[in-house]
Design a protein around this motif. Structure first.
Motif, PDB file in Angstrom:
ATOM      1  N   PHE A 502       0.811  -1.209   0.000  1.00 42.99           N
ATOM      2  CA  PHE A 502       0.000   0.000   0.000  1.00 42.99           C
ATOM      3  C   PHE A 502       0.856   1.277   0.000  1.00 42.99           C
ATOM      4  N   TRP A 503       0.389   2.253  -0.795  1.00 45.67           N
ATOM      5  CA  TRP A 503       0.953   3.602  -0.821  1.00 45.67           C
ATOM      6  C   TRP A 503       2.459   3.623  -1.112  1.00 45.67           C
ATOM      7  N   GLY A 504       2.931   2.644  -1.856  1.00 44.08           N
ATOM      8  CA  GLY A 504       4.346   2.616  -2.220  1.00 44.08           C
ATOM      9  C   GLY A 504       5.281   2.172  -1.116  1.00 44.08           C
ATOM     10  N   LEU A 505       4.753   1.607  -0.054  1.00 46.67           N
ATOM     11  CA  LEU A 505       5.599   1.076   1.008  1.00 46.67           C
ATOM     12  C   LEU A 505       6.295  -0.203   0.537  1.00 46.67           C
ATOM     13  N   THR A 506       7.531  -0.393   0.954  1.00 41.27           N
ATOM     14  CA  THR A 506       8.302  -1.571   0.533  1.00 41.27           C
ATOM     15  C   THR A 506       8.816  -2.320   1.762  1.00 41.27           C
ATOM     16  N   LYS A 535       9.805   3.567   1.570  1.00 44.13           N
ATOM     17  CA  LYS A 535       8.675   4.272   0.941  1.00 44.13           C
ATOM     18  C   LYS A 535       9.138   4.825  -0.395  1.00 44.13           C
ATOM     19  N   LYS A 536       8.406   4.459  -1.474  1.00 47.03           N
ATOM     20  CA  LYS A 536       8.682   4.992  -2.797  1.00 47.03           C
ATOM     21  C   LYS A 536       7.830   6.236  -3.039  1.00 47.03           C
ATOM     22  N   ALA A 542      10.272   6.853  -8.714  1.00 44.11           N
ATOM     23  CA  ALA A 542      11.696   6.846  -9.032  1.00 44.11           C
ATOM     24  C   ALA A 542      12.572   6.966  -7.790  1.00 44.11           C
ATOM     25  N   ALA A 543      12.038   7.493  -6.691  1.00 42.12           N
ATOM     26  CA  ALA A 543      12.836   7.675  -5.476  1.00 42.12           C
ATOM     27  C   ALA A 543      12.342   6.747  -4.385  1.00 42.12           C
ATOM     28  N   GLU A 544      13.249   6.344  -3.518  1.00 38.71           N
ATOM     29  CA  GLU A 544      12.881   5.510  -2.379  1.00 38.71           C
ATOM     30  C   GLU A 544      13.788   5.846  -1.204  1.00 38.71           C
TER      31      GLU A 544
END
Length: 589
Positions: A502-506, A535-536, A542-544
């Motif tokens: 969810f929400w770009g969480l890794t 988090k992306k 493109a950023a994390e």
């Protein structure tokens, strides 16, 4: 810089401060040195500075002519401190021991450039290429070492010897290489290749050792037996001819190099001397590929090459960095010639199945091997260097009899219900290494079997996992006694998970298990677990930014097992302690 000219460059700098602590427990072959063991503790600290410049220039001179130029430049400085504590034991009782402490400074630079010119003629299949390369390196250093040697068993109390030395080293090397190749189409299926190669390497090695004077409190006593000035030049010239054939399912390349080599060595100090070796070698090679159909193919390759001895191996000067294991070079070494052949079979199917089978072998003529003897009593190697009883002395020699065998089987296939691929493999390697110990020639043999299974997922771009297991089955023994050896198994299991939710969480996790069977060294199995949460963001994610934790379970270890010409080593080292860090990653697409 225009459509014809492209220029790229880079600069790299790093500074490191490393501390290495290493414990070595050595067991000698019972057939060679029954009851002999050796324990060693080393501690090395190094502060290192590196600067590196690279440039690449591509110039498309015409539609058929291109020029490439690649210069490089690097500098290195380091400060070192080292401590070594070594102990020889016979049947568990200390025979002799040494302790050395040293600190030093080294400076080095490397500069070089490669030039490549390529041209395609109007006639199809006719090409010309020229490569020129030049390199220069320089390393100079100063090392101050204090020695304390203790010999047991001769007197009621142990006999000790202490001294200090200053070692000055200067190593310079210049090398030039050129390679001219041309091709000519003879028929629709046959192409001729002609070439000429030349290389020249000039090396200068200057090592001076000064003993500390108790009278002047200076390092002003030159030790000739530990000092040496040596120059060597190695010139090789080779003409080669090759034929490339391609027709239907068959392609082949057959070539041969006629190589002339001249190795010259000049001992300048302490006693002027010269050596000269001239070699002529015919070095054939061939590659054969046959495609049975779209799914099945065979490849057979053979190549041969020669290599000259290193300057260090040629220098007839004693290395006393560890007084229990003295060594020297051999100015009479010849070049090595190796022959390597391998056969590979490949099968692929539309359903994604892959099968690979490979067998290979390598033979080396005039292999540079160790010749070692143990002092049964004190031996004066020079007026200032004594090989104490129980210590070893090693020098390189040329021996025939080296060969190695390699084989591998791999089978991969998809498993649709878990959207993954499974890969099964088995590799087997065998090496037969010649050596001389106490004047007796023998073979050190090593056999490795490595079964492995890998399960790799292909679920989606947001979820990925990999699981694997491999076993390294090792057997090592000496030809003097096939019944005595070292048999052990290394088990390695790993699991890796990557999940973007969810929400770009890794979330990422790697879990490794390393275990040993058959080693009586106190080594324990351990787990290594690393985690990260991130988090992306930004356009296209493109950023994390992420937080990473290393060795969550605090169990990391570093252990290796290796074999020498007449011994086994069990080596354990210090490792990086658990840590956490924050990192930022930006991907340029």
């Amino acid at each position: 810089m225009g459509k014809k000219l492209k220029v790229t460059g880079s600069y790299f700098f790093n500074q490191s401060d490393n501390l290495t602590q290493q414990q070595t427990d050595r067991e000698s072959f019972e057939s060679v040195l029954p009851g002999m063991t050796y324990n060693e503790y080393q501690e090395n600290s190094m502060k290192n500075w590196n600067h590196r410049f690279n440039m690449k220039l591509d110039y498309q001179m015409t539609e058929r002519t291109s020029l490439q130029f690649r210069p490089t430049l690097s500098f290195q400085n380091n400060d070192t401190y080292g401590l070594l504590q070594g102990q020889n034991l016979m049947n568990g009782i200390t025979d002799n021991e040494t302790e050395t402490s040293s600190f030093g400074k080294n400076n080095a630079y490397n500069v070089g450039a490669d030039l490549m010119l390529r041209h395609r003629f109007l006639k199809e299949g006719r090409t010309l290429s020229l490569m020129l390369s030049g390199k220069m390196s320089n390393t100079d250093g100063d090392t101050y070492t204090d020695y304390l040697n203790t010999l047991y068993g001769l007197e009621i109390s142990p006999a000790t010897e202490s001294y200090s030395q200053w070692k000055q080293t200067l190593n310079q090397q210049y090398s030039l290489r050129s390679n001219l190749n041309c091709t000519e189409k003879l028929t629709d299926n046959l192409q001729l290749q002609l070439g000429y190669k030349m290389s020249y390497t000039d090396s200068e090695n200057d090592k001076k050792t000064y003993n500390h004077s108790a009278v002047t409190d200076l390092y002003d006593q030159l030790d000739e037996s530990l000092s040496n000035e040596y120059q060597s030049g190695y010139l090789t010239q080779a003409g080669n001819v090759g034929l490339r054939y391609r027709a239907g399912k068959l392609s082949a390349m057959l070539g041969v190099d006629a190589q002339w080599a001249n190795l010259k060595g000049d001992l300048v100090y302490p006693q002027p001397d010269e050596l000269s070796h001239k070699y002529f070698s015919l070095l054939p090679s061939f590659t054969l590929r046959y495609s049975v159909d779209r799914n099945n193919s065979f490849q057979l390759r053979y190549r041969s090459k020669s290599s000259s001895p290193s300057v260090t191996n040629l220098q007839n000067v004693i290395d006393n960095s560890n007084p229990l294991f003295l060594s020297t070079g051999n100015p009479n070494l010849d070049q090595q010639v190796s022959h390597t052949a391998n056969l590979r079979y490949l099968r692929t199917t539309k359903s994604g199945q892959t099968f690979i089978a490979m067998v290979g072998a390598t033979i080396q003529q005039d292999y540079v091997a160790d010749s070692t003897f143990v002092a049964r009593e004190d031996i004066a190697l020079s007026p200032t260097v004594t090989l104490n009883k129980g210590s070893q002395f090693t020098r390189p020699v040329n021996l025939d009899g080296y060969y190695s065998l390699q084989s591998m089987l791999t089978y991969g296939f998809p498993v649709d219900f878990i959207r993954s691929n499974i890969n099964l493999s088995l590799s087997a390697n065998y090496a037969n290494v010649p050596t001389i110990f106490d004047g007796i020639e023998s073979r050190t043999c090593e056999l490795n079997l490595i079964p492995k299974i890998i399960i790799g997922s292909n679920i989606s771009k947001n979820l990925d996992f990999t699981a694997s297991y491999s076993a390294g089955i090792n057997k090592m023994f000496s030809s003097l006694d096939n019944t005595a050896g070292s048999d052990y198994v290394t088990h390695t299991a790993a699991a890796k998970l990557g999940w973007t939710f969810f929400w770009g969480l890794t979330f990422r996790s790697t879990f490794n298990y390393i275990g040993y069977t058959g080693l009586d060294t106190g080594t324990e199995d351990y787990f290594l677990w690393n985690l990260s949460l991130g988090k992306k963001f930004l356009k296209n994610n493109a950023a994390e930014i992420r937080i990473e934790a290393f060795d969550v379970l605090k169990q990391n270890q570093a252990f290796t097992h290796r074999t020498g010409s007449n011994y086994y080593d069990y080596v354990s080292s210090n490792v990086l302690q658990p840590y956490a860090m924050i990192s930022f990653v930006y991907t340029i697409r």
